[in-house]
Design a protein around this motif. Structure first.
Motif, short mmCIF file in Angstrom:
data_model
loop_
_atom_site.label_atom_id
_atom_site.label_comp_id
_atom_site.label_asym_id
_atom_site.label_seq_id
_atom_site.Cartn_x
_atom_site.Cartn_y
_atom_site.Cartn_z
N HIS A 57 -4.31 12.93 0.79
CA HIS A 57 -4.85 13.70 1.12
C HIS A 57 -4.54 15.12 1.61
N PHE B 103 -5.24 18.64 -0.20
CA PHE B 103 -6.77 18.89 0.70
C PHE B 103 -6.05 20.12 1.58
N ARG C 77 -9.40 21.56 6.42
CA ARG C 77 -10.32 22.47 6.66
C ARG C 77 -11.88 21.99 5.91
N VAL C 78 -13.05 22.67 6.27
CA VAL C 78 -14.38 22.50 5.96
C VAL C 78 -14.83 23.34 5.37
N PRO C 79 -15.98 23.75 4.72
CA PRO C 79 -15.79 22.30 4.19
C PRO C 79 -14.14 22.14 2.98
N ARG C 80 -14.26 21.19 2.64
CA ARG C 80 -13.00 20.15 1.57
C ARG C 80 -12.62 21.72 0.73
N HIS C 81 -10.98 22.11 0.81
CA HIS C 81 -10.14 23.84 -0.19
C HIS C 81 -9.56 22.83 -1.12
N HIS D 217 -5.62 23.29 4.71
CA HIS D 217 -4.94 22.18 5.84
C HIS D 217 -4.42 23.49 7.24
#
Ligand SMILES: *[C@@H]1O[C@H](CO)[C@@H](O)[C@H](O)[C@H]1NC(C)=O
Ligand SMILES: *[C@@H]1O[C@H](CO)[C@@H](O)[C@H](O)[C@H]1NC(C)=O
Ligand SMILES: *[C@@H]1O[C@H](CO)[C@@H](O)[C@H](O)[C@H]1NC(C)=O
Length: 430
Positions: A240, A244, A257-261, A246
């Motif tokens: 992770h 993804f 990052r939200v939502p996930r990238h 960050h």
């Protein structure tokens, strides 16, 4: 110093070493075989622990004496208007001569990243300080101004200690942590010292090997011309971190990052490794890191990952293009003695101090384990919660450093308590 003078100095130093070694050998052979310590604690630590294995009982008076090793208020001392550099190095018991030819011919560079605890820093610096080495100190840009000034004042007393020319606001697990090391690397490449390997440290490390042992270890068959970056192929549980994107919340934390990238794959299809953020690197490798396109592109890609300092060095050290790389390397390398919480009962018998983020902050009873572990450094130490561990290791380490010296020992190199305890070190050479 001109080259001829340099050679002459080396020759005289070596001649001195040969003579000293012969005298040392003649006087030493008598006592070979005699036990040098009694009980599980090094003799240096006995003032802190009486009644050895039974309930420990700290001898306050002796501890107070030892702590006079540093002026009561280091901060005040370093800030004081009357500060004289010639005076400071002697008063703080810094070693101001190269202790052997071996060490003279193998200067080391150190990167130290700190943000607090001036006292521990001064004690660590005087433990690793040798005039032939070079030290880049990265002080966190978030640290209080007065702390930054105090470190700057201290550094200005040594021509081989300097603050990094750029300073980051370091975030735990953030890219800034990696950038701090890179800033120092740039400065170190520009330093006139012909250092051979660079080692990085944080403010809660303390040396276990003497400088001479470090030099020998760095030149041993296994590590000569090789980089030490303990680590393995990225385990599934760490995916992770680089899968993804960050975000670094400067000075606070790093979060996905939200939502996930999803991130794109690493450049050049690099295989990601995972390991410690601590290393010993050759000069050629550092040059590669700063100039090579693979290294630069991979750095750029790492900017939005979690804790890139735990994959950047170790991944680059597994590619064939990198000088001194170890393609098949794993966890080898005595980089740190650390007690991880999850290794309790396996690699160690529990933490005698307390855990902080699953790493043991050593108590004095951890010292025998630390010494036995024979790492280059140990981590972690704190001066407010368990100062005895550091007090005792500091003395044990200084004794070892002076025992490994091949030049006459100056009395100011003894720590305060060693002078009081009528150290055998001075007697040995008279
Ligand atoms: C260092 O300076 C202080 C204060 O100026 C002085 O009291 C002390 O004697 C000096 N020490 C040495 C070794 O010169
Ligand atoms: C080291 O410091 C001591 C004490 O100030 C001084 O007497 C000695 O000359 C210094 N040695 C070197 C090699 O600079
Ligand atoms: C210091 O060492 C000398 C010579 O070994 C000895 O005679 C003297 O008693 C010792 N002093 C103390 C305080 O231990």
């Amino acid at each position: 110093m001109s080259q001829i003078e340099g050679r002459k100095c080396s020759f005289l130093l070596c001649l001195g070493i040969v003579v000293c070694s012969i005298i040392y050998w003649l006087t030493r052979t008598k006592s070979v075989g005699e036990p040098t310590t009694s009980g599980p604690f090094p003799t240096e630590c006995q003032p802190f622990v009486s009644g050895t294995e039974k309930e420990e009982h700290y001898c306050q008076n002796d501890r107070q004496t030892n702590r006079l090793t540093l002026p009561k208020d280091v901060r005040g001392y370093i800030h004081s208007g009357s500060l004289q550099c010639s005076n400071l190095s002697t008063e703080l018991h810094f070693i101001n001569a190269t202790l052997s030819c071996e060490e003279e011919h193998y200067p080391l560079a150190f990167i130290v990243t700190i943000h607090k605890e001036l006292e521990i820093f001064v004690r660590m610096l005087r433990a690793i300080y040798m005039p032939q080495n070079v030290y880049c100190i990265h002080v966190d840009a978030k640290a209080p101004k007065e702390y930054q000034e105090a470190v700057q004042n201290l550094a200005s007393c040594f021509d081989n200690v300097f603050l990094s020319s750029r300073s980051e606001k370091v975030t735990y697990a953030g890219f800034s942590r990696l950038q701090a090391d890179l800033n120092c690397m740039k400065d170190l490449m520009a330093s006139p010292k012909a250092w051979r390997k660079v080692i990085n440290l944080c403010g809660q490390d303390f040396p276990i090997m003497s400088n001479r042992e470090l030099v020998q270890y760095m030149q041993s068959k296994e590590w000569r011309d090789k980089n030490m970056t303990p680590g393995v192929k990225q385990p599934a549980t760490m995916k992770h971190r680089t899968l993804f994107q960050h975000q670094e919340i400067v000075g606070s934390h790093v979060a996905p990052r939200v939502p996930r990238h999803f991130k794109g794959p690493p450049p050049y299809n690099l295989k990601i490794y995972f390991g410690t953020a601590y290393y010993a690197l050759t000069r050629d490798f550092v040059d590669f890191v700063l100039k090579n396109k693979i290294a630069n592109d991979f750095l750029e890609w790492s900017k939005d990952t979690f804790s890139p300092d735990e994959h950047y060095w170790v991944t680059l050290n597994h590619i064939k293009e990198a000088p001194g790389s170890r393609i098949d390397g794993g966890w080898e390398g005595a980089i740190r003695a650390i007690k991880w919480r999850d290794q309790e009962g396996k690699a160690h018998d529990g933490c005698k101090g307390h855990y902080l983020r699953d790493i043991c902050v050593f108590g004095v009873e951890d010292v025998p384990w630390i010494i036995e572990k024979k790492g280059m450094f140990a981590n972690k130490f704190e001066s407010n919660t368990s100062p005895e561990a550091l007090d005792c290791l500091e003395e044990w380490h200084r004794n070892k450093v002076l025992n490994h010296a091949t030049v006459p020992i100056h009395p100011s190199w003894l720590l305060h308590s060693q002078i009081n305890s009528n150290s055998s070190l001075l007697k040995q050479q008279s």
